[in-house]
Design an enzyme around this catalytic site. Structure first.
Site, short mmCIF file in Angstrom:
data_model
loop_
_atom_site.label_atom_id
_atom_site.label_comp_id
_atom_site.label_asym_id
_atom_site.label_seq_id
_atom_site.Cartn_x
_atom_site.Cartn_y
_atom_site.Cartn_z
N ILE A 1 1.28 -0.84 0.01
CA ILE A 1 -0.15 0.19 -0.36
C ILE A 1 0.79 1.36 -0.08
O ILE A 1 0.55 2.56 -0.78
CB ILE A 1 -1.21 0.11 1.22
CG1 ILE A 1 -1.89 -1.05 1.34
CG2 ILE A 1 -1.66 1.21 1.04
CD1 ILE A 1 -3.00 -1.62 0.10
N SER B 1 2.53 1.81 -4.08
CA SER B 1 1.02 2.81 -4.73
C SER B 1 0.74 3.86 -4.10
O SER B 1 0.38 4.13 -4.81
CB SER B 1 -0.08 0.87 -4.15
OG SER B 1 -0.81 1.52 -3.26
N GLU B 2 0.76 4.13 -2.94
CA GLU B 2 0.02 5.61 -2.41
C GLU B 2 1.38 6.66 -3.24
O GLU B 2 0.75 7.91 -3.38
CB GLU B 2 0.05 5.34 -1.20
CG GLU B 2 -1.68 4.58 -0.42
CD GLU B 2 -2.66 5.59 -1.44
OE1 GLU B 2 -2.17 6.78 -2.13
OE2 GLU B 2 -3.44 4.15 -1.85
N MET B 3 2.85 5.98 -2.27
CA MET B 3 3.82 7.54 -3.16
C MET B 3 3.52 7.37 -4.70
O MET B 3 4.06 8.51 -5.04
CB MET B 3 4.81 5.76 -2.38
CG MET B 3 5.09 6.74 -1.24
SD MET B 3 4.82 8.14 -0.76
CE MET B 3 7.33 8.49 -0.17
N TYR C 1 -0.62 12.25 4.34
CA TYR C 1 -1.75 11.72 3.43
C TYR C 1 -1.25 10.26 3.65
O TYR C 1 -2.52 9.42 3.86
CB TYR C 1 -2.11 12.09 2.05
CG TYR C 1 -2.78 11.26 1.51
CD1 TYR C 1 -3.39 11.39 1.06
CD2 TYR C 1 -2.13 9.72 0.48
CE1 TYR C 1 -4.30 10.55 0.51
CE2 TYR C 1 -2.31 9.93 -0.08
CZ TYR C 1 -3.73 9.63 -0.49
OH TYR C 1 -4.35 8.51 -1.05
#
Ligand code: ADE
Length: 295
Positions: A47, A50-52, A134
């Protein structure tokens, strides 16, 4: 002061809008959810990757990079043990190369300080170098399915357009929406991202838009304009950009910033005009490829 009866009436209007919104979102999502690779995992490491990657890069461009990255670094330990240059070379094409450094730093920290097991609260996650509020929230929601506040550009757009709220009122509204427990936090946030991507791109059709009956924006009402990035008059001002540049140069061990790094910054044109001023005032010096602080 508003009459009590009027206030109660308004509250119940908002509550029924909230329930309607969630039921519509839930039904829409059940039928329209995107099958994205990072939705097939609850591994916080995946996760995080992916978020980065998804910050500032489009989903379609991220998918092949995400797969390649995890093939090369399948575990957090594998990433932590690899040299940064390997990480950077896999990141090429995504832009914002500093994010590669952040992911690498975060991995090394989690391996060293937490034996490779990610903490599961926002408070602990934000203490990890490279992980901001975030990303910490996104890990809690997507990996641990926790009802935390996560506000990215997609979430902002949906709440702003449907409810007309500004960013400062979003945490309260998100808590209210999650408290209803109509949707699981993980699905809820995935659904908001899918709605934004399906209906809010320029020129997108609003056919089957799930919020037609309640959305202020699609019904042509004026809504507060979302401020991009800046939260106060100072943040985002020219003075602020000048300060950021000097702070960055101070924090970098070499004391230098390459033009290519500057071009990668969010709102780079604002940085460039601030740099021009600082050069004119001889606070900064440049050569053909970089800037540095005047001695
Ligand atoms: N943008 C940021 N995070 C995302 C996610 N998890 N899915 C789709 N788009 C995103």
């Amino acid at each position: 002061m508003m009459q009590l009866s009027k206030r109660l009436e308004q509250n119940s209007l908002i509550d029924s809008k909230i329930t309607f919104f969630l039921n519509q979102l839930n039904t829409w999502y059940t039928q329209n959810k995107r099958d994205l690779p990072w939705r097939q995992t609850t591994d916080p490491y995946k996760i995080l990757v992916s978020e980065m990657m998804l910050q500032q890069t489009q989903v379609m461009r991220v998918i092949p990079k995400y797969d390649a990255f995890l093939s090369r670094f399948p575990t957090i330990e594998a990433l932590a043990q690899s040299p940064l240059s390997d990480v950077l070379s896999l990141w090429i094409g995504l832009g914002y190369n500093r994010r590669a450094k952040y992911v690498h730093q975060a991995a090394q920290y989690v391996v060293q300080s937490y034996k490779g097991i990610f903490p599961n609260t926002v408070e602990d996650l934000i203490t990890i170098p490279g992980i901001g509020p975030y990303t910490a929230g996104a890990i809690c929601a997507f990996a641990y399915n926790k009802p935390v506040v996560v506000i990215d550009a997609n979430v902002k757009k949906v709440l702003n357009r449907v409810f007309g709220v500004d960013v400062c009122d979003m945490p309260k509204l998100l808590k209210k929406l999650l408290d209803e427990k109509i949707m699981q936090p993980r699905d809820f946030y995935n659904a908001l991202m899918d709605v934004a991507s399906e209906y809010y791109a320029r020129g997108a059709s609003l056919e089957h838009y799930p919020f037609t009956q309640i959305c202020l924006w699609s019904n042509g009402h004026d809504i507060v304009e979302l401020k991009t990035y800046k939260q106060s008059k100072f943040i985002g001002s020219n003075r602020w950009y000048r300060g950021q540049i000097l702070k960055m140069l101070n924090a970098i061990p070499t004391g230098e910033l390459k033009f290519s790094d500057i071009e990668e910054l969010n709102e780079s044109e604002k940085y460039v005009s601030a740099i021009e001023q600082l050069l004119a005032e001889k606070l900064l010096v440049r050569d053909s490829v970089k800037i540095y602080l005047a001695k």
